[in-house]
Each structure stands twice: as structure tokens, then as C-alpha cells.
Design an enzyme around this catalytic site. Structure first.
Site, PDB file in Angstrom:
ATOM      1  N   SER A  41       0.835  -1.202   0.000  1.00 15.53           N
ATOM      2  CA  SER A  41       0.000   0.000   0.000  1.00 15.53           C
ATOM      3  C   SER A  41       0.866   1.248   0.000  1.00 15.53           C
ATOM      4  CB  SER A  41      -0.847  -0.037   1.269  1.00 15.53           C
ATOM      5  OG  SER A  41      -1.437   1.206   1.509  1.00 15.53           O
ATOM      6  N   TYR A 100      -1.602  -1.001  10.893  1.00 13.22           N
ATOM      7  CA  TYR A 100      -1.907  -1.601   9.584  1.00 13.22           C
ATOM      8  C   TYR A 100      -0.745  -1.339   8.615  1.00 13.22           C
ATOM      9  CZ  TYR A 100      -3.562  -1.840   4.791  1.00 13.22           C
ATOM     10  OH  TYR A 100      -3.649  -2.101   3.444  1.00 13.22           O
ATOM     11  N   LYS A 123       2.221  -3.840   6.615  1.00 16.84           N
ATOM     12  CA  LYS A 123       2.583  -3.861   5.191  1.00 16.84           C
ATOM     13  C   LYS A 123       4.097  -3.714   5.020  1.00 16.84           C
ATOM     14  CE  LYS A 123      -1.388  -4.607   3.425  1.00 16.84           C
ATOM     15  NZ  LYS A 123      -1.659  -5.945   2.888  1.00 16.84           N
TER      16      LYS A 123
END
Ligand code: NAD
Ligand code: WQD
Length: 352
Positions: A127, A151, A155
Site C-alpha cells: 500500500s 496496519y 505492510k
């Protein structure tokens, strides 16, 4: 014709389902593993309906080594696209363990099983969030990396784990795709994004406000009377946040190009998938109104914690090395999201 069997984890989710359609339409065989945490089984039938092809499906948790071993023992998997992850930024701040556990364990298990079965090609969903507090625009793949929430950290950690796995296994080939802001839906109106609960992201919120506004006044829901625009004093043209929105079907196509790269090179590489163009919150609201002839009321409210002013991709590397170029523009994205919204309401009676 050579049939290549691809395992798609999280293949019933928003991006995964659109990617399965592209894979099937381009001659790949598809096996999906999804535990339905954030998706529904009807998506499987929709993928099959759109493509006219059969898909093997396992309602398994990627975090279970035994389950993934079963999938690989029953199928000759030649490549994997790994979408399965939790993705709600706010929830990750409140429940970091849940995020680290799912998003890291899934990848570790998957890679362990892949190595056991000598499957050495992997495409990973990363992302733009790994660019953290952006310093210069457009963002190139070699920009400094940092994160602002658990989050995002999952990643970044995944990217590092995969780089180490490639170092230790020279025959491994990994393509990491850093998505910008996927919106839009399949042109059939059968696949799209309709998150459970109150949406965190802008486009699903716009869709609900538009749908709410089309209801009789007395049937309208207070939560969706207007879009809360998070701040209008950013250093952008109209003061609202600017993002690189990309049509989910373009994003899905990017995975097919990444697959070719996976079959033709070794080691790990990283690519932005975006359009390279930035649109503000008000641009998106105005375009949604214009192309769909609907009303999307909005109010300016306080900035959201952790948001940045602007974020858009440098798309040169993906173009030069993968041949990727987004074909759809912001009008198409708004039109197709609305098509999905209309179809969803037709089928279910309501969208929230
Ligand atoms: P999604 O939630 O719609 O799809 C993810 C799918 O994975 C869901 O169907 C869910 O049920 C499944 N899943 C989650 N954990 C699982 C597990 N342990 N085992 C089996 N299945 C599991 O999300 P999406 O928007 O399609 O995103 C796909 C990927 O792209 C994710 O990795 C996400 O982090 C990443 N990504 C998404 C965006 C975005 O804005 N949508 C942006 C950048 C990156
Ligand atoms: C877009 C713009 C908001 C909602 C997130 C994740 C990122 C990635 C994609 C997974 C911003 C504004 C939003 C609203 C608003 N996901 N906004 N009112 O924040 O760019 O990225 O999704 O990897 O990691 O952080 O997307 O859609 O939430 O916001 O004004 O109700 O819309 O401030 O400028 P974001 P978003």
C-alpha cells in the site's frame, strides 16, 4: 494453451474478486482461499457468472499451516497473489495484535508452504501507506519508508520479510505492488465494494450519502445525510486532501502484468499502482454528482488524525518495467461505483 494455476488468497474481497475476473478472462486457472472475514460467498458465483469459468474455492484461514498445506497438496499451484489481510487503519490502532497476527502470520505460513511445494512466484498487496509522511510528490518507489499506524506497519514488515525470503531463496520471485486509492467497480455492476458498518474510506461514504439522498426525506438515515469532509485548510488547490484514485479494474490488470514479471525474473521488486494524478475530496464529490446526476451533500469538519495533505504516485517504473498504464479516469471510477450502488440496491433493497 498452457494453463497456469494461480492461488489467490483473499480472492473474494474487493480487489481480489476483480483480479480473479481478469485472471480467468486471460486464460489462468484460479484457486481461491478466503475465510469470508470481510466478504460473502455470493462473490464466488458472481466471478463465475461474469467469466463463465469454474473456480476452486477453499473457506480456509491463510494463517493455518495445515489448511494451506491441503490447498497446495490438492493443486499444482504455480504462482500466488496474496491479498488476504485486515485493512482498517483505525481498527488497527485499537487492536494492533489482531492486525500483526493476521497480516504477518498469513504471509509467513504462505511462504513456508510455498517453499515446501517449490512454488516460487508471489505477488504481494502492499500500500502507498508505506510512504508514511510523504516528503515529495509524485512518490517514487525509492522514497523513504515509514508508517503511522499498525496496519501500515504490517505492510512494511511484510515487504521486509519477503525481501529476506528472497535473499535466502535465490529462485524466489516476488513482486510487491503498492496500491494507491482503489475505487470503482466491475462494469457488470456485480462486483464492487460495500464495507460492513460505517465506511472509513471516502468513496463508499459518498455512495451511501448519494443513496440516502435519493430516499424519501422520512426514510433518510442521519449518519449519511452528508459527507464529512475532513479539513479544507490543507496546502492543496481547494484545501481538501488530494489522493491518487485508481479504478479497481485497472489495478486488477496490473496484477496480470506483475505475473508476467514474476515468471521472467528472480528476486524482489516494488511498484506503485496508481494513475499519477491527484484529485481532492471535493473533486471526487463533484465528479460523482456530475457523471451520475445525483446529489452528494457535504460539510467541512475537522481534519482526521494521521491524514496527509496529498499523495499521488510516480507511475514511471510500473510503466517502464511492467507496461502498466491506467486506462480509466475519475469519471469512469465514479460512474462504475454508482452502477454497483444501483445494482446492489436493486438486489438487496438498500446499501446500508
Ligand atoms: P478486502 O477486505 O475486501 O479483501 C481481503 C479478503 O481477504 C477478504 O475477503 C477477507 O475475508 C480475506 N481474508 C482476510 N484475512 C484472511 C485470512 N487470514 N485467511 C483467509 N482470508 C482472509 O480488502 P481489499 O480492499 O480487497 O484489499 C486487498 C489487499 O490489498 C489487502 O491486503 C489490503 O491490505 C491491500 N490494500 C487495499 C487497499 C484498499 O484501499 N482497498 C489499498 C492498499 C492495499
Ligand atoms: C481519502 C481522502 C480523507 C473519508 C486509506 C488508507 C490507506 C489505503 C487506502 C489500504 C482523504 C478524505 C475520507 C471521509 C473525507 N488502504 N475523507 N471524509 O486515507 O487516503 O487511505 O485507504 O492500504 O492505507 O489509509 O483513503 O478514502 O480514507 O480518504 O474527507 O468520510 O478523503 O481525509 O483526504 P486514505 P480514504
Amino acid at each position: 494453451m498452457i494453463y497456469i494455476k494461480v492461488l489467490v488468497t483473499g480472492g473474494l474481497g474487493y480487489i481480489g474478486s476483480h483480479t480473479c475476473v481478469e485472471l480467468l478472462n486471460n486464460g489462468y486457472e484460479v484457486v481461491i482461499v478466503d475465510n469470508l472475514y470481510n466478504s460473502t460467498i455470493d462473490v464466488l458465483q458472481r466471478i463465475e457468472k461474469i467469466t463463465g469459468k469454474k473456480v476452486d474455492f477453499y473457506d480456509f484461514d491463510v494463517c493455518s499451516y495445515e489448511a494451506m498445506d491441503t490447498v497446495f497438496s490438492e493443486n499444482k499451484i504455480e504462482a500466488v497473489i496474496h491479498f488476504a489481510a485486515y485493512k482498517a487503519v483505525g481498527e488497527s490502532v485499537k487492536e494492533p495484535i489482531k492486525y500483526y497476527q493476521n497480516n504477518l502470520l498469513a504471509t509467513l505460513n504462505l511462504c513456508k508452504v510455498m517453499l515446501k511445494y517449490n512454488c516460487q512466484r508471489l505477488i504481494f498487496s502492499s500500500s502507498a501507506t508505506v510512504y508514511g509522511k510523504v516528503r515529495s510528490l509524485p512518490i517514487k518507489e525509492d522514497a523513504p519508508l515509514s508508517t503511522t499506524n499498525p496496519y501500515g506497519t504490517t505492510k512494511l514488515m511484510n515487504e521486509e520479510i519477503l525481501a529476506d525470503i528472497c535473499k535466502a531463496n535465490p529462485n524466489f520471485s516476488v513482486v510487491v505492488l503498492r496500491y494507491f486509492n482503489p475505487i470503482g467497480a466491475h462494469k457488470s455492476g456485480l462486483l464492487g465494494e460495500n464495507p460492513k458498518g460505517i465506511p472509513n474510506n471516502l468513496m463508499p461514504y459518498i455512495m451511501r450519502v448519494a443513496a440516502n439522498n435519493e430516499r424519501e426525506e422520512k426514510e433518510q438515515v442521519a449518519e449519511y445525510k452528508y459527507v464529512k469532509v475532513f479539513g479544507d485548510s490543507y496546502d492543496t488547490l481547494d484545501g481538501t486532501g488530494v489522493r491518487d484514485y485508481i479504478h479497481v479494474v485497472d489495478l486488477a490488470r496490473g496484477h496480470l502484468l506483475a505475473m508476467e514479471k514474476c515468471f521472467n525474473s528472480l528476486g524482489i521488486d516494488f511498484y506503485n499502482l496508481g494513475t499519477g494524478k491527484g484529485y481532492s475530496v471535493l473533486d471526487l464529490i463533484n465528479t460523482y454528482e456530475k457523471v451520475n446526476n445525483v446529489k452528494v451533500p457535504y460539510k467541512i469538519v475537522a481534519k482526521r488524525d494521521g491524514d496527509i495533505a496529498a499523495c499521488y504516485a510516480d507511475t514511471n517504473k510500473a510503466f517502464k518495467e511492467l507496461g502498466f498504464k491506467a486506462l480509466y479516469g475519475i469519471d469512469d471510477m465514479c460512474r462504475d461505483s454508482y452502477l454497483y450502488q444501483k445494482n446492489y440496491i436493486k438486489e438487496h433493497g438498500e446499501i446500508f
